[in-house]
Design a protein around this motif. Structure first.
Motif, PDB file in Angstrom:
ATOM      1  N   THR A   1       0.549  15.843  -3.998  1.00 36.40           N
ATOM      2  CA  THR A   1       0.443  17.179  -4.344  1.00 36.40           C
ATOM      3  C   THR A   1       1.436  18.102  -4.332  1.00 36.40           C
ATOM      4  N   THR A   2       1.390  19.298  -4.878  1.00 35.45           N
ATOM      5  CA  THR A   2       2.562  20.212  -4.706  1.00 35.45           C
ATOM      6  C   THR A   2       2.010  21.489  -3.868  1.00 35.45           C
ATOM      7  N   THR A   3       0.873  21.294  -3.312  1.00 30.32           N
ATOM      8  CA  THR A   3       0.363  22.213  -2.466  1.00 30.32           C
ATOM      9  C   THR A   3       1.178  22.935  -1.439  1.00 30.32           C
ATOM     10  N   VAL A   4       1.894  21.965  -0.730  1.00 31.01           N
ATOM     11  CA  VAL A   4       2.881  22.429   0.507  1.00 31.01           C
ATOM     12  C   VAL A   4       4.043  23.326  -0.241  1.00 31.01           C
ATOM     13  N   GLU A   5       4.343  23.146  -1.188  1.00 26.97           N
ATOM     14  CA  GLU A   5       5.509  23.905  -1.673  1.00 26.97           C
ATOM     15  C   GLU A   5       4.917  25.179  -2.229  1.00 26.97           C
TER      16      GLU A   5
ATOM     17  N   ALA B   1       0.953  -1.253  -0.103  1.00 27.30           N
ATOM     18  CA  ALA B   1      -0.087   0.002   0.012  1.00 27.30           C
ATOM     19  C   ALA B   1       0.978   1.368   0.061  1.00 27.30           C
ATOM     20  N   ALA B   2       0.658   2.199  -1.016  1.00 28.03           N
ATOM     21  CA  ALA B   2       1.680   3.089  -1.156  1.00 28.03           C
ATOM     22  C   ALA B   2       0.841   4.638  -0.657  1.00 28.03           C
ATOM     23  N   MET B   3       1.727   5.075   0.031  1.00 30.37           N
ATOM     24  CA  MET B   3       0.878   6.591   0.726  1.00 30.37           C
ATOM     25  C   MET B   3       1.945   7.753   0.735  1.00 30.37           C
ATOM     26  N   SER B   4       1.542   8.938   0.423  1.00 33.52           N
ATOM     27  CA  SER B   4       2.305  10.125   0.334  1.00 33.52           C
ATOM     28  C   SER B   4       2.222  10.746   1.693  1.00 33.52           C
TER      29      SER B   4
END
Ligand SMILES: NC(=O)c1ccc[n+]([C@@H]2O[C@H](COP(=O)([O-])OP(=O)(O)OC[C@H]3O[C@@H](n4cnc5c(N)ncnc54)[C@H](OP(=O)(O)O)[C@@H]3O)[C@@H](O)[C@H]2O)c1
Length: 270
Positions: free
Chosen positions: A241-245, A146-149
């Motif tokens: 997602t790229t939201t943090v950056e 199971a792959a999680m970010s």
């Protein structure tokens, strides 16, 4: 900058970091606690709206953690907050289960200026493996693929603080992840590298895992929700997602850096 901000869940994984980041940014923080109040904290229980009158007095914004499996009671808390504050930043979840969806609807209708944070699984969740790793250097569980970010709690806090202190986040729903999607077996390997001693994933059956979680007293619907989500993540890794950056103007922290910071929790003491 001197805004008075009520931080709920202030002793928790994310709230603790939100408090620290806000203080660094020069805000005046009021940390909600169910324990006795001190100079920095204020007493209150989110399940007892009447206990929150002092907490909300004079605050401009609220960082809201809703640590319950139901949205019941939230409307009253939001009404009270809206009597004083003009803004709420709510820690929701990318999983958006029923109660989180209901909570988001209530927040959108609260009359407060709102921002919703939907983080994926926290890197800190892997601390649940610490005892097994310290004892055996092995993590047993189902769905190793199971792959999680996994997202670093400081990145969630950094986004929350931007939303609480800068313009441009009203009405936004921010989906937050780390920079990579890693399988559970890979996460365990990264922890091994951080502690300088190999850690192995030992695959068990979902039925065994279910029995163990139920024996620990976890509610069946929670257990089934976790196992279903993990099964899905073996087929479709959770997205990055790229939201943090975009919001913090620095790359999202990796799980490798989180593991290095927390290596002490996983290292066997001899
Ligand atoms: N773990 C994940 O992977 C994940 C992913 C996405 C979203 N989330 C969401 O994150 C939230 C949990 O955040 P967290 O992990 O930072 O919290 P946490 O470490 O689990 O701590 C819970 C916090 O809530 C406070 N609290 C509990 N019951 C309360 C009550 N009745 N009144 C006032 N405060 C109360 C606790 O304060 P006390 O000091 O009083 O105990 C504590 O500060 C949940 O809503 C969860 O859905 C988690």
């Amino acid at each position: 900058m001197s805004r008075r901000i009520l931080v709920t869940g202030a002793s928790g994984t994310v709230g603790r970091q939100v408090t620290a980041h806000l203080l660094e940014a020069g805000a005046e923080v009021r940390a909600l606690t169910r324990g006795p109040a001190d100079l920095e904290s204020v007493h209150g229980d989110l399940s007892v709206p009447d206990s929150l009158h002092t907490a909300v007095q004079g605050v401009e914004a609220v960082f809201l953690v809703w640590p319950f499996a139901s949205a019941e009671g939230l409307e009253a808390v939001l009404a009270l907050a809206a009597d004083h504050a003009r803004q709420v930043v709510y820690l929701s979840s990318a999983a958006v289960r029923d109660h989180e969806r209901q909570a988001e609807h209530l927040i959108e209708r609260s009359g407060l200026e709102w921002t919703i944070l939907r983080p994926h699984a926290f890197a800190a969740n892997t601390l649940r493996w610490a005892e097994q790793i310290r004892a055996e250097g092995v993590v047993s569980g189902p769905y190793g693929e199971a792959a999680m970010s996994l997202v670093h709690e400081r990145d969630i806090a950094a986004v929350a603080v931007r939303a609480l202190t800068q313009d441009g986040h009203a009405g936004a729903v921010h989906e937050l992840t780390g920079p990579h999607s890693l399988t559970q077996a890979e996460q365990v390997r990264v922890i091994g590298e951080a502690i300088g001693s190999p850690v192995r994933w030992a695959e068990t059956s979902p039925d065994d895992a279910r029995r163990q979680m139920l024996a620990r007293g976890w509610p069946p619907e929670v257990v089934d929700g976790i196992l279903e989500a993990q099964a899905e993540m073996t087929l479709a890794p959770s997205p990055v997602t790229t939201t943090v950056e975009e919001i913090t103007a620095r790359p999202a922290r990796t799980f490798r850096s989180w593991a290095a910071e927390h290596a002490h929790a996983f290292r066997a003491t001899t």
